[in-house]
Design a protein around this motif. Structure first.
Motif, PDB file in Angstrom:
ATOM      1  N   THR A   1      -2.457  13.234   5.572  1.00 28.91           N
ATOM      2  CA  THR A   1      -3.066  12.733   4.066  1.00 28.91           C
ATOM      3  C   THR A   1      -1.671  12.366   3.456  1.00 28.91           C
ATOM      4  O   THR A   1      -0.577  12.356   3.665  1.00 28.91           O
ATOM      5  CB  THR A   1      -3.543  13.869   3.280  1.00 28.91           C
ATOM      6  N   TRP A   2      -2.002  11.265   2.544  1.00 26.26           N
ATOM      7  CA  TRP A   2      -0.880  10.850   1.465  1.00 26.26           C
ATOM      8  C   TRP A   2      -0.025  11.970   0.837  1.00 26.26           C
ATOM      9  O   TRP A   2       0.944  11.974   0.580  1.00 26.26           O
ATOM     10  CB  TRP A   2      -1.512   9.760   0.693  1.00 26.26           C
TER      11      TRP A   2
ATOM     12  N   GLN B   1       1.117   4.119  -2.768  1.00 25.70           N
ATOM     13  CA  GLN B   1       0.881   5.530  -2.673  1.00 25.70           C
ATOM     14  C   GLN B   1       1.876   6.454  -3.022  1.00 25.70           C
ATOM     15  O   GLN B   1       1.785   7.620  -3.356  1.00 25.70           O
ATOM     16  CB  GLN B   1       0.296   5.658  -1.359  1.00 25.70           C
TER      17      GLN B   1
ATOM     18  N   ASP C   1     -13.752   0.770  -1.007  1.00 22.73           N
ATOM     19  CA  ASP C   1     -14.779   1.421  -0.383  1.00 22.73           C
ATOM     20  C   ASP C   1     -15.728   0.384   0.410  1.00 22.73           C
ATOM     21  O   ASP C   1     -16.269   0.862   1.708  1.00 22.73           O
ATOM     22  CB  ASP C   1     -15.926   1.896  -1.311  1.00 22.73           C
TER      23      ASP C   1
ATOM     24  N   ARG D   1       2.038   6.843  -6.735  1.00 28.68           N
ATOM     25  CA  ARG D   1       1.220   7.849  -7.178  1.00 28.68           C
ATOM     26  C   ARG D   1       1.323   9.378  -6.826  1.00 28.68           C
ATOM     27  O   ARG D   1       1.211  10.169  -7.785  1.00 28.68           O
ATOM     28  CB  ARG D   1      -0.402   7.244  -6.491  1.00 28.68           C
ATOM     29  N   HIS D   2       1.989   9.464  -5.765  1.00 33.81           N
ATOM     30  CA  HIS D   2       2.228  10.752  -5.160  1.00 33.81           C
ATOM     31  C   HIS D   2       3.319  11.354  -6.239  1.00 33.81           C
ATOM     32  O   HIS D   2       3.267  12.654  -6.693  1.00 33.81           O
ATOM     33  CB  HIS D   2       2.652  11.145  -3.824  1.00 33.81           C
TER      34      HIS D   2
ATOM     35  N   ASP E   1      -6.008   7.856   3.838  1.00 30.34           N
ATOM     36  CA  ASP E   1      -7.063   8.453   2.975  1.00 30.34           C
ATOM     37  C   ASP E   1      -8.134   8.863   3.911  1.00 30.34           C
ATOM     38  O   ASP E   1      -9.059   7.962   4.066  1.00 30.34           O
ATOM     39  CB  ASP E   1      -7.467   7.242   1.728  1.00 30.34           C
ATOM     40  N   THR E   2      -8.190  10.202   4.237  1.00 30.51           N
ATOM     41  CA  THR E   2      -9.432  10.551   4.980  1.00 30.51           C
ATOM     42  C   THR E   2     -10.573  10.893   4.406  1.00 30.51           C
ATOM     43  O   THR E   2     -11.670  11.367   5.017  1.00 30.51           O
ATOM     44  CB  THR E   2      -8.773  11.849   5.759  1.00 30.51           C
ATOM     45  N   VAL E   3     -10.776  10.595   3.089  1.00 29.42           N
ATOM     46  CA  VAL E   3     -11.718  10.993   2.091  1.00 29.42           C
ATOM     47  C   VAL E   3     -12.520   9.347   2.308  1.00 29.42           C
ATOM     48  O   VAL E   3     -13.570   9.402   2.220  1.00 29.42           O
ATOM     49  CB  VAL E   3     -11.669  11.390   0.889  1.00 29.42           C
ATOM     50  N   ARG E   4     -11.646   8.406   1.756  1.00 25.35           N
ATOM     51  CA  ARG E   4     -12.323   7.240   1.919  1.00 25.35           C
ATOM     52  C   ARG E   4     -12.810   6.707   3.371  1.00 25.35           C
ATOM     53  O   ARG E   4     -13.779   6.042   3.317  1.00 25.35           O
ATOM     54  CB  ARG E   4     -11.258   6.175   1.303  1.00 25.35           C
TER      55      ARG E   4
ATOM     56  N   HIS F   1       0.763  -1.206   0.071  1.00 26.53           N
ATOM     57  CA  HIS F   1       0.026   0.142  -0.034  1.00 26.53           C
ATOM     58  C   HIS F   1       0.874   1.172  -0.329  1.00 26.53           C
ATOM     59  O   HIS F   1       0.600   2.195  -0.758  1.00 26.53           O
ATOM     60  CB  HIS F   1      -0.940   0.203   1.185  1.00 26.53           C
TER      61      HIS F   1
ATOM     62  N   GLU G   1      -6.618   4.181   9.696  1.00 31.81           N
ATOM     63  CA  GLU G   1      -7.816   4.138   9.105  1.00 31.81           C
ATOM     64  C   GLU G   1      -8.979   4.056  10.207  1.00 31.81           C
ATOM     65  O   GLU G   1     -10.021   4.465   9.878  1.00 31.81           O
ATOM     66  CB  GLU G   1      -7.800   2.784   8.184  1.00 31.81           C
TER      67      GLU G   1
END
Length: 375
Positions: free
Chosen positions: A350-351, A23, A257, A26-27, A178-181, A19, A284
């Motif tokens: 956040t990431w 990440q 999700d 991606r960043h 991931d504070t949105v997920r 993971h 998480e």
């Protein structure tokens, strides 16, 4: 910046190393850099690789005996070839132990700076699986990390361990979430009724089902009136745990999700393993607005503020785990307070934020190399 990420694991594997490597890649892409990932090949039964943010070079691998979910890379020239063909400015070694050792050797031979990210308590695993071998594990850890320009530890406990065992040039670099997920709004009452049809308090564990995680410490929680234990994950210990945790609901491996919905639907999250260098599932849970019970060891010491966001208990103490859960079960106001404070504590982790910190570490290493060359 052209970065080659040499990682012991990468999606579709589900673990902290995979993971974090994903990440990171991606960043780097998001910030305009050019990463390349080198990782062990996955099993044919795993199907095609999930979409990755950058090119991925797969190295032939075999399953670890007795733990087929873990793949071990075989000797291959692909690592050195990847570094050369990508024209790497820097090599990022994610949890180096087998493939990462080869990555470090290739970086040294080619004169490329390397950052080694310490992620797994291999010495603790040696004690768990072999009853010995801790000293040998530390020798291997020390040899690869000492060759790196910089080692990044995920927690203050991990940093202290590394320094105590003679690893030089160690800095702290945490992990994002991931504070949105993962957020409280994903709480699902229909799922809660399915898991606990009699309105029980839902206590969850999320992670690998393996000996080092010591999930059997939840046995006492299974015996509490009005409590339902829910276990998310898979691994070699699943069969034994179904016997050790009577009445527990085993949901298997969940991701994305679906996992976020489960997290937010818990009343209490319990982590049991004492060998965590960080413990992403604790973050998480906190992001999901769930109070945490965790051992007072390793990464959770940095993540859980005892008495404010959760409770820390002595490692390997089933009675302490049971009593902490019972205290939270009896006090809804305390659970709500811990939940709100936990969410607040991780909202800025956040990431993107920790990814920028990582890039700053990269830049520091490259600047130091330039200075050394100029001298």
């Amino acid at each position: 910046m052209r970065v080659v990420i040499v990682t012991e694991s990468f999606p579709p594997d589900v673990n902290g190393v995979a993971h974090c490597a994903f990440q990171t890649a991606r960043h780097l892409v998001d910030r305009g850099h050019a990463p390349l990932v080198v990782a062990p090949a996955t099993a044919a039964s795993a199907g095609p690789d999930a979409p990755a943010p950058c090119p991925v070079v797969r190295v032939p691998s075999l399953p670890l005996p007795g733990y087929p979910q873990v793949r071990v890379a075989l000797p291959s020239r692909r690592v050195a070839t990847a570094l050369t063909e990508h024209r790497a400015d820097l090599v990022h070694l994610a949890g180096p132990f087998v493939l990462g050792v080869r990555g470090m050797a290739a970086a040294t031979r080619l004169g490329i700076p390397a950052v080694a990210v310490y992620q797994t308590d291999l010495a603790g695993y040696a004690r768990t699986y072999m009853g010995a071998g801790e000293a040998a594990a530390w020798r291997r850890i020390r040899s690869v990390h000492a060759a790196a320009d910089l080692t990044l530890a995920p927690s203050s406990a991990a940093q202290q361990d590394l320094e105590a065992h003679g690893v030089p040039r160690v800095s702290l670099w945490g992990r994002g979430v991931d504070t949105v997920r993962f957020r409280p709004e994903h709480r699902d009452e229909a799922l809660r009724r399915e898991l606990a049809p009699n309105g029980e308090l839902i206590v969850g564990y999320v992670g690998r089902l393996a000996p080092e995680k010591q999930v059997e410490l939840l046995s006492g929680v299974c015996g509490l009136n009005g409590v339902r234990v829910v276990v998310v994950g898979d691994g070699p210990s699943r069969a034994q745990l179904t016997e050790a945790l009577p009445g527990a609901v085993f949901l298997g491996r969940r991701t994305g999700d679906d996992l976020a919905r489960i997290f937010a639907s818990l009343d209490v999250f319990v982590h049991t393993g004492p060998f965590e260098t960080f413990c992403q599932t604790v973050q998480e849970a906190m992001a999901s607005g769930v109070p945490v019970v965790a051992p007072a060891a390793g990464g959770p010491l940095d993540l859980v503020a005892h008495g404010r966001t959760g409770l820390l208990v002595p490692p390997r103490d089933a009675a302490a785990v049971r009593d902490a859960v019972w205290a939270l079960a009896a006090d809804p106001a305390l659970r709500a307070s811990f939940a709100a404070a936990g969410r607040s504590a991780v909202e800025e982790r956040t990431w993107a934020a920790v990814g920028d910190q990582l890039i700053a570490h990269y830049e520091g290493v490259l600047a130091a190399r330039r200075t050394a060359v100029a001298a």
